[in-house]
Design a protein around this motif. Structure first.
Motif, mmCIF file in Angstrom:
data_model
loop_
_atom_site.group_PDB
_atom_site.id
_atom_site.type_symbol
_atom_site.label_atom_id
_atom_site.label_comp_id
_atom_site.label_asym_id
_atom_site.label_seq_id
_atom_site.Cartn_x
_atom_site.Cartn_y
_atom_site.Cartn_z
ATOM 1 N N TYR B 33 0.482 -1.022 0.068
ATOM 2 C CA TYR B 33 -0.398 0.045 0.134
ATOM 3 C C TYR B 33 0.404 1.904 0.308
ATOM 4 N N TYR B 35 0.241 5.018 0.988
ATOM 5 C CA TYR B 35 -0.336 6.301 1.677
ATOM 6 C C TYR B 35 0.529 8.140 1.776
ATOM 7 N N LEU B 91 4.125 7.153 2.487
ATOM 8 C CA LEU B 91 4.466 6.012 3.507
ATOM 9 C C LEU B 91 4.163 5.049 2.371
ATOM 10 N N GLU B 103 -2.930 -6.932 9.900
ATOM 11 C CA GLU B 103 -1.841 -5.497 10.165
ATOM 12 C C GLU B 103 -1.080 -5.052 8.730
ATOM 13 N N GLN B 104 -0.837 -3.670 8.035
ATOM 14 C CA GLN B 104 -0.084 -2.914 8.617
ATOM 15 C C GLN B 104 1.103 -2.759 7.902
ATOM 16 N N PHE B 105 2.015 -3.326 7.760
ATOM 17 C CA PHE B 105 3.528 -2.724 8.759
ATOM 18 C C PHE B 105 3.699 -1.790 7.842
ATOM 19 N N PHE B 106 4.746 -0.122 8.442
ATOM 20 C CA PHE B 106 4.529 1.004 7.396
ATOM 21 C C PHE B 106 6.561 0.865 7.601
ATOM 22 N N GLY B 107 6.762 1.404 6.553
ATOM 23 C CA GLY B 107 8.171 2.071 5.905
ATOM 24 C C GLY B 107 8.522 3.516 6.915
ATOM 25 N N PRO B 108 9.642 3.392 7.165
ATOM 26 C CA PRO B 108 9.545 5.201 8.116
ATOM 27 C C PRO B 108 9.373 6.331 7.157
#
Lengths: 110, 115
Positions: B33, B35, B91, B103-108
């Protein structure tokens, strides 16, 4: 249209002063209410997922609860390292999209 | 194990230039994804990839935005003819798949500044 509203926008606490953050949602057929923590300059870090009213989850000083209209993130005896922006997001039905609130900026003073 | 990585971490560009942002998801995650996070705003969904299925581009704000993904690995988000309102943190997140249990895990994130 799905909406997620978080309050307050900002909260200042003294170390040890417990409080709660609110997340109100209007998400049709909610299938997952998510809490994330975001530190400055970093991406959101997953904390909890809640699926049904009455559900509660805990992690260290944090406890998340869910009703049919809102979720609360309770912070017990916070420490300065709990300072961050806390984000709430809802997921509708089987849709993969998350609708995020604007977040609550929490500052815990020593 | 390695999390989601994004590059560059910061990008400053002039209005009208094209930019390309990169995302490396967690290995084995089929869903990816993008964002956008504007100052003082919530995260806005842009685009979603799941395996070899057609991407959901419904969140892209204009035809200046496009994204590609190679199989189940790297994704690039391209913004053509950048405008000042494109300034934001972009993001990327990945999840095991797109079911509601994951769940979604985000990058920095990549902080984009358009002058």
């Amino acid at each position: 249209e799905d909406q997620v509203t978080q309050s307050p926008e900002a909260l200042r606490l003294q170390e040890g002063e417990s409080s709660s953050l609110n997340c109100s949602y209007t998400v049709s057929g909610l299938r997952g209410l998510f809490w994330y923590r975001q530190d400055p300059g970093k991406g959101p870090e997953f904390l909890f997922t809640l699926y049904s009213a009455g559900e509660e989850k805990e992690k260290e000083r944090l406890k998340a609860t869910l009703t049919k209209k809102e979720s609360f993130l309770h912070i017990t005896a916070p420490k300065p390292e709990d300072s961050a922006t806390y984000l709430c997001a809802g997921r509708r039905g089987s849709n993969y999209k998350l609708t995020f609130g604007k977040g609550t900026l929490l500052t815990v003073n020593p | 194990g390695a999390g989601v990585s994004q590059s560059p971490s910061n990008k400053v560009t002039e209005k009208g230039k094209d930019v390309e942002l990169r995302c490396d998801p967690i290995s084995g995650h089929t869903a990816l994804y993008w964002y956008r996070q504007r100052l003082g705003q919530g995260l806005e969904f842009l685009i979603y990839f799941q395996g070899n299925s057609a991407p959901d581009k419904s969140g892209l704000p204009s035809d200046r935005f496009s994204a590609e993904r190679t199989g189940e690995s790297v994704s690039t988000l391209t913004i053509q003819r950048t405008q000042q309102e494109d300034s934001a943190v972009y993001l990327c997140a990945s999840s095991l798949d797109a079911t509601s249990l994951n769940e979604q895990f985000f990058g920095p994130g990549t902080r984009l500044t358009v002058l």
